[in-house]
Design a protein around this motif. Structure first.
Motif, PDB file in Angstrom:
ATOM      1  N   ASN A   2      15.322   0.949   2.284  1.00 46.93           N
ATOM      2  CA  ASN A   2      16.494  -0.034   2.004  1.00 46.93           C
ATOM      3  C   ASN A   2      16.317  -1.119   1.810  1.00 46.93           C
ATOM      4  OD1 ASN A   2      18.775  -0.850   3.415  1.00 46.93           O
ATOM      5  ND2 ASN A   2      18.201  -0.655   5.196  1.00 46.93           N
ATOM      6  N   SER A   3      17.102  -1.200   0.598  1.00 42.22           N
ATOM      7  CA  SER A   3      17.474  -2.424  -0.288  1.00 42.22           C
ATOM      8  C   SER A   3      17.219  -3.458   0.547  1.00 42.22           C
ATOM      9  CB  SER A   3      17.406  -2.106  -1.538  1.00 42.22           C
ATOM     10  OG  SER A   3      18.441  -1.993  -1.497  1.00 42.22           O
ATOM     11  N   THR A   4      18.265  -3.972   0.935  1.00 43.92           N
ATOM     12  CA  THR A   4      18.283  -4.941   2.190  1.00 43.92           C
ATOM     13  C   THR A   4      17.983  -5.037   3.490  1.00 43.92           C
ATOM     14  OG1 THR A   4      20.262  -3.335   3.485  1.00 43.92           O
ATOM     15  CG2 THR A   4      21.458  -4.108   1.691  1.00 43.92           C
ATOM     16  N   GLY A   5      17.363  -4.173   4.048  1.00 38.47           N
ATOM     17  CA  GLY A   5      15.863  -4.506   4.778  1.00 38.47           C
ATOM     18  C   GLY A   5      17.163  -4.995   6.444  1.00 38.47           C
ATOM     19  N   ASN A   6      15.604  -5.236   7.426  1.00 42.57           N
ATOM     20  CA  ASN A   6      16.107  -5.775   8.336  1.00 42.57           C
ATOM     21  C   ASN A   6      15.726  -7.177   8.461  1.00 42.57           C
ATOM     22  OD1 ASN A   6      16.400  -5.961  11.574  1.00 42.57           O
ATOM     23  ND2 ASN A   6      17.024  -4.481  11.649  1.00 42.57           N
ATOM     24  N   LYS A   7      15.957  -8.376   9.225  1.00 45.15           N
ATOM     25  CA  LYS A   7      16.146  -9.832   8.591  1.00 45.15           C
ATOM     26  C   LYS A   7      14.905  -9.702   9.826  1.00 45.15           C
ATOM     27  CE  LYS A   7      19.884 -12.442   9.716  1.00 45.15           C
ATOM     28  NZ  LYS A   7      20.872 -13.162   9.550  1.00 45.15           N
ATOM     29  N   TYR A   8      15.590  -9.216  11.073  1.00 45.71           N
ATOM     30  CA  TYR A   8      14.527  -9.322  12.186  1.00 45.71           C
ATOM     31  C   TYR A   8      13.534  -8.823  12.134  1.00 45.71           C
ATOM     32  CZ  TYR A   8      18.766 -11.521  13.662  1.00 45.71           C
ATOM     33  OH  TYR A   8      20.229 -12.419  13.479  1.00 45.71           O
ATOM     34  N   LEU A   9      13.349  -7.424  11.766  1.00 42.34           N
ATOM     35  CA  LEU A   9      12.035  -6.400  11.985  1.00 42.34           C
ATOM     36  C   LEU A   9      10.948  -6.751  10.771  1.00 42.34           C
ATOM     37  CD1 LEU A   9      13.701  -2.845  12.327  1.00 42.34           C
ATOM     38  CD2 LEU A   9      12.254  -4.287  13.727  1.00 42.34           C
ATOM     39  N   VAL A  10      11.538  -7.919   9.616  1.00 37.54           N
ATOM     40  CA  VAL A  10      11.104  -8.121   9.040  1.00 37.54           C
ATOM     41  C   VAL A  10       9.903  -9.750   9.465  1.00 37.54           C
ATOM     42  CG1 VAL A  10      10.256  -9.429   6.602  1.00 37.54           C
ATOM     43  CG2 VAL A  10      12.195  -6.519   6.705  1.00 37.54           C
ATOM     44  N   THR A  11      10.377  -9.929   9.298  1.00 38.93           N
ATOM     45  CA  THR A  11      10.245 -11.645  10.273  1.00 38.93           C
ATOM     46  C   THR A  11       9.407 -10.346  11.504  1.00 38.93           C
ATOM     47  OG1 THR A  11      12.128 -12.468   9.927  1.00 38.93           O
ATOM     48  CG2 THR A  11      10.674 -12.999  11.103  1.00 38.93           C
ATOM     49  N   ALA A  12       9.753  -9.925  12.614  1.00 38.56           N
ATOM     50  CA  ALA A  12       8.517  -9.389  13.351  1.00 38.56           C
ATOM     51  C   ALA A  12       7.706  -9.234  12.841  1.00 38.56           C
ATOM     52  CB  ALA A  12       8.902  -8.119  14.474  1.00 38.56           C
ATOM     53  N   ALA A  13       7.819  -8.112  11.609  1.00 40.52           N
ATOM     54  CA  ALA A  13       6.616  -7.876  10.619  1.00 40.52           C
ATOM     55  C   ALA A  13       5.012  -9.150  10.614  1.00 40.52           C
ATOM     56  CB  ALA A  13       6.515  -6.414   9.578  1.00 40.52           C
ATOM     57  N   ILE A  14       5.696  -9.854   9.796  1.00 39.36           N
ATOM     58  CA  ILE A  14       5.080 -10.973   9.272  1.00 39.36           C
ATOM     59  C   ILE A  14       4.468 -11.694  10.583  1.00 39.36           C
ATOM     60  CG2 ILE A  14       5.391 -13.526   8.613  1.00 39.36           C
ATOM     61  CD1 ILE A  14       7.580 -12.076   6.812  1.00 39.36           C
ATOM     62  N   ALA A  15       4.953 -11.720  11.694  1.00 38.32           N
ATOM     63  CA  ALA A  15       4.854 -12.761  12.688  1.00 38.32           C
ATOM     64  C   ALA A  15       3.323 -11.885  13.408  1.00 38.32           C
ATOM     65  CB  ALA A  15       6.062 -12.051  13.773  1.00 38.32           C
ATOM     66  N   CYS A  16       3.755 -10.004  13.417  1.00 39.76           N
ATOM     67  CA  CYS A  16       2.351  -9.136  13.598  1.00 39.76           C
ATOM     68  C   CYS A  16       1.377  -9.382  12.959  1.00 39.76           C
ATOM     69  CB  CYS A  16       3.100  -7.667  14.345  1.00 39.76           C
ATOM     70  SG  CYS A  16       3.701  -7.454  15.199  1.00 39.76           S
ATOM     71  N   PHE A  17       1.574  -9.568  11.458  1.00 42.98           N
ATOM     72  CA  PHE A  17       0.359  -9.441  10.225  1.00 42.98           C
ATOM     73  C   PHE A  17      -0.095 -10.847  10.644  1.00 42.98           C
ATOM     74  CE2 PHE A  17       2.999  -6.696   7.796  1.00 42.98           C
ATOM     75  CZ  PHE A  17       1.575  -5.347   8.253  1.00 42.98           C
ATOM     76  N   VAL A  18       0.370 -12.114  10.943  1.00 40.86           N
ATOM     77  CA  VAL A  18      -0.346 -13.791  11.527  1.00 40.86           C
ATOM     78  C   VAL A  18      -1.109 -13.347  12.870  1.00 40.86           C
ATOM     79  CG1 VAL A  18       0.286 -15.783  11.313  1.00 40.86           C
ATOM     80  CG2 VAL A  18       1.916 -15.171  10.133  1.00 40.86           C
ATOM     81  N   ALA A  19      -0.393 -12.617  13.467  1.00 39.47           N
ATOM     82  CA  ALA A  19      -1.692 -12.871  14.884  1.00 39.47           C
ATOM     83  C   ALA A  19      -2.792 -11.767  14.500  1.00 39.47           C
ATOM     84  CB  ALA A  19      -0.305 -12.110  15.661  1.00 39.47           C
ATOM     85  N   ALA A  20      -2.575 -10.678  13.757  1.00 35.24           N
ATOM     86  CA  ALA A  20      -3.450 -10.543  13.047  1.00 35.24           C
ATOM     87  C   ALA A  20      -4.358 -10.848  12.729  1.00 35.24           C
ATOM     88  CB  ALA A  20      -2.945  -8.723  12.989  1.00 35.24           C
ATOM     89  N   LEU A  21      -3.988 -11.463  11.911  1.00 33.10           N
ATOM     90  CA  LEU A  21      -5.008 -12.708  11.199  1.00 33.10           C
ATOM     91  C   LEU A  21      -5.713 -13.756  11.913  1.00 33.10           C
ATOM     92  CD1 LEU A  21      -2.960 -13.024   7.675  1.00 33.10           C
ATOM     93  CD2 LEU A  21      -5.047 -11.798   8.098  1.00 33.10           C
ATOM     94  N   ALA A  22      -4.787 -14.266  12.499  1.00 31.50           N
ATOM     95  CA  ALA A  22      -5.159 -15.455  13.975  1.00 31.50           C
ATOM     96  C   ALA A  22      -6.674 -14.434  14.174  1.00 31.50           C
ATOM     97  CB  ALA A  22      -4.768 -15.640  14.720  1.00 31.50           C
ATOM     98  N   HIS A  23      -6.565 -12.914  14.939  1.00 32.16           N
ATOM     99  CA  HIS A  23      -7.653 -12.292  15.957  1.00 32.16           C
ATOM    100  C   HIS A  23      -8.489 -12.143  14.244  1.00 32.16           C
ATOM    101  CE1 HIS A  23      -3.859 -11.692  18.506  1.00 32.16           C
ATOM    102  NE2 HIS A  23      -5.218 -11.964  19.573  1.00 32.16           N
ATOM    103  N   VAL A  24      -8.105 -12.266  13.566  1.00 34.34           N
ATOM    104  CA  VAL A  24      -9.368 -11.889  12.427  1.00 34.34           C
ATOM    105  C   VAL A  24     -10.218 -12.886  12.325  1.00 34.34           C
ATOM    106  CG1 VAL A  24      -9.478 -10.910  10.357  1.00 34.34           C
ATOM    107  CG2 VAL A  24      -8.301  -9.557  11.296  1.00 34.34           C
ATOM    108  N   GLY A  25      -9.479 -13.789  12.150  1.00 34.93           N
ATOM    109  CA  GLY A  25      -9.676 -15.370  12.362  1.00 34.93           C
ATOM    110  C   GLY A  25     -11.465 -15.820  13.164  1.00 34.93           C
ATOM    111  N   CYS A  26     -11.016 -15.570  15.010  1.00 40.04           N
ATOM    112  CA  CYS A  26     -11.776 -15.195  15.896  1.00 40.04           C
ATOM    113  C   CYS A  26     -12.938 -14.611  15.327  1.00 40.04           C
ATOM    114  CB  CYS A  26     -11.048 -14.788  17.342  1.00 40.04           C
ATOM    115  SG  CYS A  26      -9.675 -16.107  17.578  1.00 40.04           S
ATOM    116  N   ILE A  27     -12.646 -13.714  15.191  1.00 41.51           N
ATOM    117  CA  ILE A  27     -13.735 -12.355  14.957  1.00 41.51           C
ATOM    118  C   ILE A  27     -14.666 -13.169  13.358  1.00 41.51           C
ATOM    119  CG2 ILE A  27     -14.609 -10.894  13.597  1.00 41.51           C
ATOM    120  CD1 ILE A  27     -12.291  -9.436  15.458  1.00 41.51           C
TER     121      ILE A  27
END
Length: 152
Positions: A2-27
């Motif tokens: 889907n080229s239009t995407g779902n901005k809420y799910l895209v934002t949720a994905a970005i938030a998840c990836f940022v949180a995952a990176l913060a956890h990797v930073g702790c390691i």
């Protein structure tokens, strides 16, 4: 896809990836990062001592957040559809929202975590859970509309 995407799910994905990176930073950066993010002195000390427990727990959380980010992108139509995407999105939204709302019940199980940790992380969980929930609802609504338009 889907080229239009779902901005809420895209934002949720970005938030998840940022949180995952913060956890990797702790390691990677150790005890000071565990302390900064409020994970508790015990986790920070174990990380500084080179014990495996903080690394294993934090890696599991980072991997889970990354998988959830991929499901959000799948639900948004940005990447290939993953198995059980619709169910996964609903369950992920529920987990985030429950974690955010029920933190008072979890606090006694993790006495080392600071009140700041609980308030900030719970607020973040409610925010991300809300993104998943609205994105899920939008995705389901769009699916119903698409089905109706095909009948016409």
């Amino acid at each position: 896809m889907n080229s239009t995407g779902n901005k809420y799910l895209v934002t949720a994905a970005i938030a998840c990836f940022v949180a995952a990176l913060a956890h990797v930073g702790c390691i990677v950066f150790g005890g000071d990062w565990y302390r900064f993010f409020g994970a508790g002195e015990q986790m920070a000390l174990m990380a500084e001592q080179g014990l495996w427990y903080p690394t294993i727990v934090t890696t599991a959380i980072a991997l889970l957040l990354s998988i959830w980010g991929l499901y959000a992108l799948s639900g948004a139509g940005v990447i290939k559809r993953l198995p059980f995407t619709k169910l996964a999105l609903l369950l992920i939204a529920c987990v985030f929202l429950l974690r955010g709302v029920c933190f008072v019940g979890l606090m006694p199980m993790f006495p080392e975590n600071s009140l700041t940790f609980w308030l900030v992380s719970s607020g973040i969980c409610v925010f991300i859970g809300g993104l998943f929930a609205v994105g899920y609802w939008q995705r389901c609504s769009a699916g119903r509309l698409n089905k109706m338009s095909y009948k016409d």
